[in-house]
Design an enzyme around this catalytic site. Structure first.
Site, short mmCIF file in Angstrom:
data_model
loop_
_atom_site.label_atom_id
_atom_site.label_comp_id
_atom_site.label_asym_id
_atom_site.label_seq_id
_atom_site.Cartn_x
_atom_site.Cartn_y
_atom_site.Cartn_z
N ASN A 92 36.63 43.25 43.43
CA ASN A 92 37.91 43.08 43.68
C ASN A 92 38.58 41.96 43.51
O ASN A 92 40.02 41.65 43.32
CB ASN A 92 38.47 43.57 45.07
CG ASN A 92 39.70 43.13 45.59
OD1 ASN A 92 40.72 43.87 45.41
ND2 ASN A 92 40.03 41.79 46.43
N TYR A 159 45.89 38.41 31.98
CA TYR A 159 45.83 39.52 32.87
C TYR A 159 45.75 41.01 32.58
O TYR A 159 44.67 41.63 32.83
CB TYR A 159 46.72 39.21 34.11
CG TYR A 159 46.83 40.17 35.24
CD1 TYR A 159 45.97 39.63 36.45
CD2 TYR A 159 47.30 41.41 35.45
CE1 TYR A 159 45.96 40.12 37.54
CE2 TYR A 159 47.07 42.05 36.60
CZ TYR A 159 46.38 41.51 37.76
OH TYR A 159 46.33 42.40 38.90
N LYS A 163 42.44 43.23 32.68
CA LYS A 163 42.30 44.65 33.33
C LYS A 163 41.74 45.70 32.41
O LYS A 163 41.46 46.50 32.89
CB LYS A 163 43.75 44.79 33.97
CG LYS A 163 43.96 43.78 35.02
CD LYS A 163 42.92 43.81 36.30
CE LYS A 163 43.46 42.90 37.42
NZ LYS A 163 42.12 42.71 38.47
N ILE A 192 51.54 45.47 44.69
CA ILE A 192 51.23 45.63 46.10
C ILE A 192 51.62 44.34 46.74
O ILE A 192 51.25 43.15 46.26
CB ILE A 192 49.64 46.01 46.33
CG1 ILE A 192 49.19 46.85 45.28
CG2 ILE A 192 49.32 46.09 47.66
CD1 ILE A 192 49.66 48.36 45.73
#
Ligand code: NAI
Length: 253
Positions: A92, A159, A163, A192
């Site tokens: 994570n 990023y 991903k 989030i």
């Protein structure tokens, strides 16, 4: 409430001292798993370890930079030596990285994001596979991607590339290690509310991002952790090699 039945299992969570990783540690511990959380500094880990003491399962922590493969291997061995085996790994740990367009992205910024968000997931996944093969118990690996593992986002090319790479890595590894009884999936959160977002965006930008989700709000870390816990559990026995968005409808347009 223990709804995922993880008693007797050992779970490693990288980036476990904050945000989504911290929520995963809570949800997996509430479901009965022994927990090892990894992060960059012991002070932050100690605060989460203190919270987890309430669950009464075995706890372990390690100061690890996931972009350092030797440190990852050594931490995984320490988990095996201390807790006996590894059944669940949530890769994570990640950063947002610099905001700049692709034409202006510097080498250093690119390598930093790829080094943590893609290399780090690869090193963590590899160490977990080795530990799970050695134990002969199989296991479940959950790699933290993002909705940006599926679509692009201006000013976040490194990023987005990392991903997308995490999703591809997950798919290839799932095919390779099904034979070892190891299921490997990727999770794709929408935006989030965590320190990662707060660090990179002001309130106006966060309010705009909220409107990009069908539910018209940002997600909460525990809402991602529920999906992670299901994927980690035996209830997800037919789930492998899949990218699971958990995104309030972000990708649904
Ligand atoms: P966060 O910043 O709250 O937590 C990330 C944790 O990872 C921190 O404790 C940090 O110290 C740790 N970390 C950073 N670099 C590390 C390294 N090299 N080695 C070990 N630990 C390291 O961030 P958040 O939001 O909880 O992010 C967790 C994961 O979820 C990341 O992979 C992120 O890309 C992903 N994600 C986050 C979203 C969001 O909107 N917050 C959306 C989609 C994915």
């Amino acid at each position: 409430m223990n709804i995922y039945g993880l008693g007797g299992k050992v779970a490693v969570i990288t980036g476990g001292a904050s945000g989504i990783g911290r929520a995963c540690a809570h949800t997996l511990a509430r479901s009965g798993a022994d927990i090892s959380i990894w992060d960059l500094d012991q002070g932050a880990l100690d605060l989460v370890l203190k919270e987890l003491e309430d669950y009464d399962y075995r706890l372990h922590s390690a100061v690890v930079d996931v972009s350092d493969s030797a440190a990852v291997d050594s931490a995984m061995q320490d988990v095996v030596d201390t807790l006996g085996h590894v059944d669940i790994t949530v890769a994570n740990a990640g950063i947002g990285g610099a905001a700049a367009s692709s034409g202006d992205y510097s080498d250093d910024d690119w390598h930093r994001v790829i080094g943590i968000n893609l290399d780090g997931v690869f090193y963590t996944q590899r160490a977990a596979i080795r530990a799970m093969r050695q134990s002969g118990r199989g296991g479940s690996i959950v790699n933290m991607a993002s909705v940006l593992g599926d679509v692009g986002f201006a000013s976040a090319s490194a990023y987005t590339a990392a991903k997308h790479g995490v999703v591809g890595l997950t798919q290839a590894a799932a095919w390779e290690h099904a034979v070892d009884g190891i299921r490997i999936n990727a999770v794709g959160p929408g935006f989030i509310r965590t320190p990662l977002l707060a660090k990179n965006l002001d309130e106006a930008a966060l309010a705009f991002l909220a409107t990009q989700h069908a539910l018209q709000r940002l997600g909460e870390p525990h809402e991602v952790a529920e999906l992670v816990a299901w994927l980690a559990s035996d209830a997800a026995s037919f789930a492998t090699g899949t990218f699971y968005p958990i995104d309030g409808g972000y990708l649904a347009r």
